[in-house]
Design an enzyme around this catalytic site. Sequence first.
Site, PDB file in Angstrom:
ATOM      1  N   HIS A 283       0.854  -1.199   0.000  1.00  0.00           N
ATOM      2  CA  HIS A 283       0.000   0.000   0.000  1.00  0.00           C
ATOM      3  C   HIS A 283       0.880   1.236   0.000  1.00  0.00           C
ATOM      4  O   HIS A 283       2.104   1.127   0.106  1.00  0.00           O
ATOM      5  CB  HIS A 283      -0.912   0.020   1.240  1.00  0.00           C
ATOM      6  CG  HIS A 283      -0.154   0.173   2.542  1.00  0.00           C
ATOM      7  ND1 HIS A 283       0.273  -0.903   3.281  1.00  0.00           N
ATOM      8  CD2 HIS A 283       0.268   1.272   3.217  1.00  0.00           C
ATOM      9  CE1 HIS A 283       0.926  -0.470   4.353  1.00  0.00           C
ATOM     10  NE2 HIS A 283       0.940   0.851   4.346  1.00  0.00           N
TER      11      HIS A 283
ATOM     12  N   GLU B 271       8.295   1.827   4.086  1.00  0.00           N
ATOM     13  CA  GLU B 271       7.903   1.054   5.259  1.00  0.00           C
ATOM     14  C   GLU B 271       8.024  -0.427   4.937  1.00  0.00           C
ATOM     15  O   GLU B 271       7.687  -0.838   3.832  1.00  0.00           O
ATOM     16  CB  GLU B 271       6.439   1.344   5.651  1.00  0.00           C
ATOM     17  CG  GLU B 271       5.955   0.482   6.829  1.00  0.00           C
ATOM     18  CD  GLU B 271       4.450   0.583   7.120  1.00  0.00           C
ATOM     19  OE1 GLU B 271       3.643   0.753   6.173  1.00  0.00           O
ATOM     20  OE2 GLU B 271       4.080   0.473   8.304  1.00  0.00           O
TER      21      GLU B 271
ATOM     22  N   HIS C  93       1.895   0.317  15.159  1.00  0.00           N
ATOM     23  CA  HIS C  93       0.924   1.393  15.025  1.00  0.00           C
ATOM     24  C   HIS C  93      -0.321   1.082  15.855  1.00  0.00           C
ATOM     25  O   HIS C  93      -0.691  -0.083  15.990  1.00  0.00           O
ATOM     26  CB  HIS C  93       0.443   1.512  13.567  1.00  0.00           C
ATOM     27  CG  HIS C  93       1.452   2.085  12.639  1.00  0.00           C
ATOM     28  ND1 HIS C  93       2.044   3.303  12.834  1.00  0.00           N
ATOM     29  CD2 HIS C  93       1.967   1.601  11.481  1.00  0.00           C
ATOM     30  CE1 HIS C  93       2.876   3.548  11.834  1.00  0.00           C
ATOM     31  NE2 HIS C  93       2.863   2.527  11.005  1.00  0.00           N
TER      32      HIS C  93
ATOM     33  N   HIS D  47      -5.567  -1.629   5.081  1.00  0.00           N
ATOM     34  CA  HIS D  47      -5.434  -0.547   4.112  1.00  0.00           C
ATOM     35  C   HIS D  47      -4.820  -1.042   2.806  1.00  0.00           C
ATOM     36  O   HIS D  47      -3.856  -1.782   2.793  1.00  0.00           O
ATOM     37  CB  HIS D  47      -4.650   0.655   4.647  1.00  0.00           C
ATOM     38  CG  HIS D  47      -3.358   0.343   5.361  1.00  0.00           C
ATOM     39  ND1 HIS D  47      -2.879  -0.918   5.543  1.00  0.00           N
ATOM     40  CD2 HIS D  47      -2.452   1.178   5.935  1.00  0.00           C
ATOM     41  CE1 HIS D  47      -1.731  -0.855   6.207  1.00  0.00           C
ATOM     42  NE2 HIS D  47      -1.452   0.394   6.452  1.00  0.00           N
TER      43      HIS D  47
ATOM     44  N   TYR E  82      10.115   2.352   9.619  1.00  0.00           N
ATOM     45  CA  TYR E  82      10.159   3.340   8.536  1.00  0.00           C
ATOM     46  C   TYR E  82      11.579   3.828   8.324  1.00  0.00           C
ATOM     47  O   TYR E  82      12.289   4.110   9.291  1.00  0.00           O
ATOM     48  CB  TYR E  82       9.297   4.559   8.882  1.00  0.00           C
ATOM     49  CG  TYR E  82       7.823   4.300   8.798  1.00  0.00           C
ATOM     50  CD1 TYR E  82       7.132   4.485   7.607  1.00  0.00           C
ATOM     51  CD2 TYR E  82       7.120   3.861   9.907  1.00  0.00           C
ATOM     52  CE1 TYR E  82       5.773   4.247   7.535  1.00  0.00           C
ATOM     53  CE2 TYR E  82       5.760   3.610   9.839  1.00  0.00           C
ATOM     54  CZ  TYR E  82       5.096   3.809   8.652  1.00  0.00           C
ATOM     55  OH  TYR E  82       3.759   3.572   8.574  1.00  0.00           O
TER      56      TYR E  82
ATOM     57  N   HIS F  53       4.801   7.449   2.087  1.00  0.00           N
ATOM     58  CA  HIS F  53       5.604   6.229   1.975  1.00  0.00           C
ATOM     59  C   HIS F  53       4.960   5.181   1.097  1.00  0.00           C
ATOM     60  O   HIS F  53       3.756   5.184   0.887  1.00  0.00           O
ATOM     61  CB  HIS F  53       5.894   5.623   3.365  1.00  0.00           C
ATOM     62  CG  HIS F  53       4.708   4.975   4.035  1.00  0.00           C
ATOM     63  ND1 HIS F  53       3.944   5.595   4.995  1.00  0.00           N
ATOM     64  CD2 HIS F  53       4.163   3.739   3.898  1.00  0.00           C
ATOM     65  CE1 HIS F  53       3.007   4.780   5.420  1.00  0.00           C
ATOM     66  NE2 HIS F  53       3.096   3.641   4.761  1.00  0.00           N
TER      67      HIS F  53
END
Lengths: 115, 307
Positions: free
Chosen positions: B153, B265, B246, B199, B255, B214
């Site tokens: 993503h 990432e 997260h 996501h 990251y 990112h």
Amino acid sequence: MATEQLYRIRIVNRDQEFFCTEDQVLLIDMERRSASSINVGCRGGGCGVCKIRILNGDYETKRMSRAHISEAEEKQGFALACRVFPRSDMAVESDHYIAPEESPYQKAAAQVAVR
Amino acid sequence: MKKGVMRPGHIQIRVLDMKEALDHYRDLLGLIEVETDSQGRVYLKGWTEIDKFSVVLREADEPGMDFVGYKVLDNQTLEKLHGELVEFGCNVEEIPAGELNGCGRRIRFDSPTGHMFEIYAEKEQTGKWGVDEVNPEAWPRGLTGMKVTRFDHCLLYGPNIAGTLELFQTVLGFDLAEQTLDENGTRIAQFLTVSQKAHDVAFIECPEPGKFHHASFLLDTWEDVLRAADLISMEDVSLDIGPTRHGLTHGKTIYFFDPSGNRTEVFCGGDYHYPDHPPVTWTTDQLGKAIFYHDRVLNEAFLTVLT
């Protein structure tokens, strides 16, 4: 073994200085020596956060994002500290990055602790 | 409602120096180098990906992201969505088949956040790298670096994420899986999915249009994330933050930056989403925990350093 060539980098607006070797970019040697006179971003010439103006001294640069250093600015001595190799002692001004308008996310972050 | 968009298919990233970029994307991340086209763009993929490529690197004066492409079910879907994108009011451009080697016709469109996206139905399928299609072994020998498995993503910053949400929901059939709301209930971050993932693309509200935060690549385990962190130290790579977790999506992550300053990432795990699930919500008074679940404190660079 040859002694490594060290150059004195003076950050005039912060009244600070650090030493940088000729095979290293200003920003990375600054971090290695635990100095903090130039703001650190991506360290790759992309984000613009470490924008400086070189007042005097010789140097070479690697490619820098044109979004942050235009050709005209490059001629006036503006550069990204993460892409500048010293070739003599240098005097520079840091803090030339103009942050864009704050995002709502940053505003929210300002309400909580940010380090 | 599903509209026939299947998954993120490719991302084209601008880099300042191709050789240094390949040190990062091929040797450090462990993407497979596929080929170089006549424009000098280099194509890569994660070893588990069936299609020919998922990452395209283009040397340019300004780092950042050119576009992200999503693969749709078939050409009939592509045509239908083409019409709906025009009707929605996007600036739409047709890119002929073969402009990217091995990729069919693409429909490119802009978004309220100022990013370029595209959809396409056909791409050459070369299969997983290094394993047979029938009776496949668990993983191929000869992977390098972090051994990322796929492009997963990206996170993009721009204005009017509400407009982009409407575009992705109504035209492309994405769901809102996770979000951050401020004290007035205004959405300032949105994580959209077209699958069961937390996501497939994410957006954060920001006045500057078209910014790239990112590109993210998937690892199998937390141990792999720690091993990626070891490689980042061994190679003296520019670190942003991590390894950590997260709050949003609950992914385990690290990251760091490519040599042109684009953020990368690598991550594993995280939440899942079904179409009947309400969005997972974090509030801005818990923003530190929402972004970095362990530190519970934001780092300035994560919010402001963009290409």
